[in-house]
Design a protein around this motif. Structure first.
Motif, PDB file in Angstrom:
ATOM      1  N   HIS A 139      53.388   4.623  14.999  1.00 32.64           N
ATOM      2  CA  HIS A 139      52.082   5.147  14.597  1.00 32.64           C
ATOM      3  C   HIS A 139      51.857   6.602  14.996  1.00 32.64           C
ATOM      4  N   VAL A 140      52.654   7.111  15.934  1.00 33.41           N
ATOM      5  CA  VAL A 140      52.452   8.492  16.395  1.00 33.41           C
ATOM      6  C   VAL A 140      53.770   9.261  16.318  1.00 33.41           C
ATOM      7  N   VAL A 141      53.646  10.565  16.183  1.00 36.18           N
ATOM      8  CA  VAL A 141      54.816  11.442  16.152  1.00 36.18           C
ATOM      9  C   VAL A 141      55.350  11.592  17.573  1.00 36.18           C
ATOM     10  N   VAL A 142      56.658  11.485  17.736  1.00 42.45           N
ATOM     11  CA  VAL A 142      57.290  11.649  19.040  1.00 42.45           C
ATOM     12  C   VAL A 142      58.206  12.868  18.977  1.00 42.45           C
ATOM     13  N   PRO A 143      57.988  13.856  19.831  1.00 38.10           N
ATOM     14  CA  PRO A 143      58.827  15.061  19.771  1.00 38.10           C
ATOM     15  C   PRO A 143      60.226  14.811  20.327  1.00 38.10           C
ATOM     16  N   ALA A 144      61.167  15.664  19.958  1.00 36.80           N
ATOM     17  CA  ALA A 144      62.509  15.603  20.523  1.00 36.80           C
ATOM     18  C   ALA A 144      62.427  15.920  22.012  1.00 36.80           C
ATOM     19  N   GLY A 145      63.394  15.431  22.760  1.00 35.18           N
ATOM     20  CA  GLY A 145      63.386  15.676  24.198  1.00 35.18           C
ATOM     21  C   GLY A 145      64.677  15.212  24.835  1.00 35.18           C
ATOM     22  N   GLU A 146      64.779  15.440  26.127  1.00 40.13           N
ATOM     23  CA  GLU A 146      65.976  15.075  26.875  1.00 40.13           C
ATOM     24  C   GLU A 146      66.220  13.567  26.817  1.00 40.13           C
ATOM     25  N   ARG A 147      67.467  13.196  26.611  1.00 39.11           N
ATOM     26  CA  ARG A 147      67.921  11.800  26.581  1.00 39.11           C
ATOM     27  C   ARG A 147      67.318  10.996  25.431  1.00 39.11           C
ATOM     28  N   ARG A 148      66.826  11.649  24.399  1.00 40.42           N
ATOM     29  CA  ARG A 148      66.187  10.941  23.287  1.00 40.42           C
ATOM     30  C   ARG A 148      67.064  10.947  22.040  1.00 40.42           C
ATOM     31  N   THR A 149      67.283   9.758  21.493  1.00 40.22           N
ATOM     32  CA  THR A 149      67.955   9.583  20.209  1.00 40.22           C
ATOM     33  C   THR A 149      66.956   8.925  19.274  1.00 40.22           C
ATOM     34  N   PHE A 150      66.921   9.364  18.019  1.00 37.47           N
ATOM     35  CA  PHE A 150      65.896   8.875  17.091  1.00 37.47           C
ATOM     36  C   PHE A 150      66.507   7.990  16.010  1.00 37.47           C
ATOM     37  N   ARG A 151      65.733   6.991  15.623  1.00 39.13           N
ATOM     38  CA  ARG A 151      66.092   6.104  14.529  1.00 39.13           C
ATOM     39  C   ARG A 151      64.795   5.675  13.843  1.00 39.13           C
ATOM     40  N   THR A 152      64.845   5.502  12.536  1.00 35.44           N
ATOM     41  CA  THR A 152      63.613   5.178  11.813  1.00 35.44           C
ATOM     42  C   THR A 152      63.226   3.716  11.913  1.00 35.44           C
ATOM     43  N   SER A 153      64.184   2.843  12.240  1.00 37.11           N
ATOM     44  CA  SER A 153      63.899   1.408  12.301  1.00 37.11           C
ATOM     45  C   SER A 153      64.960   0.720  13.150  1.00 37.11           C
ATOM     46  N   LEU A 154      64.649  -0.489  13.639  1.00 37.43           N
ATOM     47  CA  LEU A 154      65.637  -1.301  14.353  1.00 37.43           C
ATOM     48  C   LEU A 154      66.414  -2.211  13.408  1.00 37.43           C
ATOM     49  N   GLU A 155      66.106  -2.165  12.131  1.00 36.51           N
ATOM     50  CA  GLU A 155      66.810  -3.001  11.170  1.00 36.51           C
ATOM     51  C   GLU A 155      68.302  -2.664  11.167  1.00 36.51           C
ATOM     52  N   GLY A 156      69.147  -3.693  11.301  1.00 41.75           N
ATOM     53  CA  GLY A 156      70.584  -3.493  11.296  1.00 41.75           C
ATOM     54  C   GLY A 156      71.159  -3.033  12.616  1.00 41.75           C
ATOM     55  N   MET A 157      70.319  -2.808  13.634  1.00 41.76           N
ATOM     56  CA  MET A 157      70.785  -2.350  14.936  1.00 41.76           C
ATOM     57  C   MET A 157      71.501  -3.492  15.649  1.00 41.76           C
ATOM     58  N   THR A 158      72.624  -3.180  16.299  1.00 41.04           N
ATOM     59  CA  THR A 158      73.416  -4.182  17.002  1.00 41.04           C
ATOM     60  C   THR A 158      73.531  -3.845  18.488  1.00 41.04           C
ATOM     61  N   PRO A 159      73.919  -4.823  19.322  1.00 45.10           N
ATOM     62  CA  PRO A 159      74.176  -4.507  20.733  1.00 45.10           C
ATOM     63  C   PRO A 159      75.209  -3.393  20.915  1.00 45.10           C
ATOM     64  N   ALA A 160      76.222  -3.358  20.029  1.00 44.69           N
ATOM     65  CA  ALA A 160      77.233  -2.298  20.124  1.00 44.69           C
ATOM     66  C   ALA A 160      76.623  -0.925  19.864  1.00 44.69           C
ATOM     67  N   ASP A 161      75.669  -0.854  18.935  1.00 39.05           N
ATOM     68  CA  ASP A 161      74.994   0.414  18.644  1.00 39.05           C
ATOM     69  C   ASP A 161      74.250   0.911  19.891  1.00 39.05           C
ATOM     70  N   LEU A 162      73.604  -0.006  20.599  1.00 38.24           N
ATOM     71  CA  LEU A 162      72.882   0.373  21.810  1.00 38.24           C
ATOM     72  C   LEU A 162      73.852   0.823  22.902  1.00 38.24           C
ATOM     73  N   ALA A 163      74.963   0.085  23.047  1.00 36.16           N
ATOM     74  CA  ALA A 163      75.954   0.434  24.073  1.00 36.16           C
ATOM     75  C   ALA A 163      76.501   1.837  23.849  1.00 36.16           C
ATOM     76  N   ALA A 164      76.624   2.227  22.590  1.00 37.33           N
ATOM     77  CA  ALA A 164      77.164   3.558  22.281  1.00 37.33           C
ATOM     78  C   ALA A 164      76.263   4.678  22.784  1.00 37.33           C
ATOM     79  N   LEU A 165      74.987   4.380  22.956  1.00 37.17           N
ATOM     80  CA  LEU A 165      74.040   5.414  23.406  1.00 37.17           C
ATOM     81  C   LEU A 165      74.211   5.754  24.882  1.00 37.17           C
ATOM     82  N   THR A 166      74.853   4.873  25.649  1.00 38.46           N
ATOM     83  CA  THR A 166      75.055   5.142  27.082  1.00 38.46           C
ATOM     84  C   THR A 166      76.367   5.845  27.324  1.00 38.46           C
TER      85      THR A 166
END
Length: 205
Positions: free
Chosen positions: A178-205
């Motif tokens: 509902h609100v705009v979130v600015p870019a920032g440190e340690r932030r990765t953006f995605r438009t939706s959680l649809e299709g997101m997998t545990p492996a996708d999350l692990a890749a972010l670390t």
């Protein structure tokens, strides 16, 4: 939770509008947006000042919870892909914590729609001294899970929540709602959680 796993922000907004109408007070969409992601007592103080209510911030929070809990009991509005991701994480044995500034009595009717131990730790706004954007909620969750915050991925939909998670040392997956979130440190953006997998999350670390 709110706006990330379940899209309850419309429930909060409707409850705020009803409270304003009941007391003959003015309340705008901008006021509602100002509260997204806040600690509930912070919201209670804002509403008291903005609406000129006689109740204390604590009493206002309880009035809000009454209205939102009633709506949730009728229907849980899952965000796209959120429940599926939680179930996949549960099946994969990934330890998860729920970090929300909502209170326990609001969390309960939502969590009961998930398998037991989907969340091994639940940190609510009434269990911490300092709410988001302070890092305490995420530090508390990581400590309770027995993990380093740097090895955690926090999923957030607001700048307040993302700031809290990043300050704790977590990687942050931001899925704005509902609100705009600015870019920032340690932030990765995605438009939706649809299709997101545990492996996708692990890749972010």
């Amino acid at each position: 939770m709110d706006g990330t796993l379940v899209d309850t922000e419309p429930y909060w907004m409707a409850t705020e509008e009803a409270l304003a109408e009941q007391h003959g007070a003015q309340w705008t969409h901008e006021d509602a947006m100002h509260l997204v992601g806040n600690d509930l007592l912070t919201s209670g103080r804002y509403i008291k000042q903005r609406m000129g209510l006689p109740q204390s911030p604590e009493e206002i929070v309880e009035l809000l919870l009454d209205g939102v809990v009633e709506r949730v009991q009728h229907a849980v509005p899952w965000c796209p892909g959120a429940r599926e991701l939680l179930l996949a994480l549960h099946d994969a044995g990934v330890p998860c914590g729920l970090v929300t500034m909502s209170y326990q009595r609001f969390v309960a009717p939502i969590v009961e729609h998930l398998p037991p131990e989907t969340f091994r730790v639940i940190v609510t706004g009434d269990l911490v001294e300092y709410g988001k954007p302070h890092p305490e909620p995420y530090l508390t969750a990581a400590a309770s899970l027995g993990v380093d915050p740097a090895e955690c991925v926090a999923i957030e939909d607001s700048n307040t929540g993302a700031t809290s998670a990043a300050a704790a040392g977590c990687q942050v997956l931001v899925v704005p709602n509902h609100v705009v979130v600015p870019a920032g440190e340690r932030r990765t953006f995605r438009t939706s959680l649809e299709g997101m997998t545990p492996a996708d999350l692990a890749a972010l670390t």
